[in-house]
Write an enzyme that holds these catalytic residues in place. Sequence first.
Site, PDB file in Angstrom:
ATOM      1  N   HIS A 242      21.324  -6.611   5.961  1.00 12.43           N
ATOM      2  CA  HIS A 242      21.738  -5.890   4.539  1.00 12.43           C
ATOM      3  C   HIS A 242      20.047  -5.639   3.935  1.00 12.43           C
ATOM      4  CE1 HIS A 242      25.777  -7.438   4.952  1.00 12.43           C
ATOM      5  NE2 HIS A 242      25.422  -8.847   5.228  1.00 12.43           N
TER       6      HIS A 242
HETATM    7  C1  BDR Z   1      23.974 -10.216   0.700  1.00 22.31           C
HETATM    8  O1  BDR Z   1      24.420 -11.535   0.367  1.00 22.31           O
HETATM    9  C2  BDR Z   1      23.561 -12.356   1.136  1.00 22.31           C
HETATM   10  O2  BDR Z   1      23.908 -13.127   1.956  1.00 22.31           O
HETATM   11  C3  BDR Z   1      22.516 -11.312   1.968  1.00 22.31           C
HETATM   12  O3  BDR Z   1      21.280 -11.885   1.882  1.00 22.31           O
HETATM   13  C4  BDR Z   1      22.310  -9.984   1.153  1.00 22.31           C
HETATM   14  O4  BDR Z   1      21.573  -9.847   0.244  1.00 22.31           O
HETATM   15  C5  BDR Z   1      25.019  -9.399   1.666  1.00 22.31           C
HETATM   16  O5  BDR Z   1      26.239  -9.359   0.929  1.00 22.31           O
END
Ligand code: BDR
Length: 312
Positions: A242
């Site tokens: 992400h």
């Molecule tokens: C986001 O949530 C976190 O777990 C990850 O680092 C990312 O920023 C994805 O939904």
Amino acid sequence: MAPRPIIIDTDPGQDDAIAILLALASPELDVLGITAVAGNVPLALTEQNARKVCELAGRAETNVFAGCARPMLRPLVTAENVHGRTGLDGPDLPAPTMPLRDRHAVDWLVETLMAAPDGEITLCPIGPLTNIATAIVREPRILPKIREIVLMGGGFFEGGNTTPTAEFNIYVDPHAAHVVIDSGVKLTMMPLDVTHRALMRHDWIERIDRLGTPVGKAAAAMMSFYERFDMEKYGEAGGPLHDPCVIAYLLRPELFQGKDCNVVVETGSELTMGMTVVDWWDVTDRPANCRVMNRIDADGFFGLILERLGRL
Ligand code: BDR
Ligand code: CA
């Protein structure tokens, strides 16, 4: 060209760590500081993890600040089920020795932005938006100083990853997300619609491992750990990377496509709390307040990560 000044607001997190490494490896960017926030794990761990990653990158001089320990209104929700007990499970990184700067992240954000010319600094939030929203509430005069906010959060066509309708970063602090998205600042959002197309295939992780450097080995170990959860959830293609989408967008915007839309964060309904309601088809009179991305050139993205991690 002078490097672009950015501040990374983060809750590391393996994918946050890759984002930080990507930024520190990139001469086009000047990382003024890293502000830690509670999210994937509590603040005491996210600030340590941020420092571990800076040391891994050989950048112990980086300014790291600890910010807010809990969301604005709601109790903290963490994600050890995804990221492990430390938030950065996978590689065996040593405890950091570089200092945590002796300032609250929100104080530093406000002072740094107030001292900058208008439109100078880009904010890159890749965790819950508590620090950024608190800075805006505390000193609204920072708003014109911000060149752009590029954040990882939300999801629309893809739904949520924490509830059926909410993505983690927005779900954890929906009120903060509302403040940021409603701020009037130029905003670009990397939602799950993009990041679920940035899947870290196994052969990519192997190529990063084969860099053979401490950074390559650690990055591959982080991704492999994080992958085990996501593979169960998303299948064979690997888990989504992400947060590096935010930094990759600053470096290579042509890798992404999206559309200017109105976005409102749900804060009223417990059922859909933290949903990012995107007017993708322009069916309301609400003005566009956000560039919402929905496409990524995944091969180009991973090629960029591989090339940049190879520099560290
Ligand atoms: C986001 O949530 C976190 O777990 C990850 O680092 C990312 O920023 C994805 O939904
Ligand atoms: Ca994150």
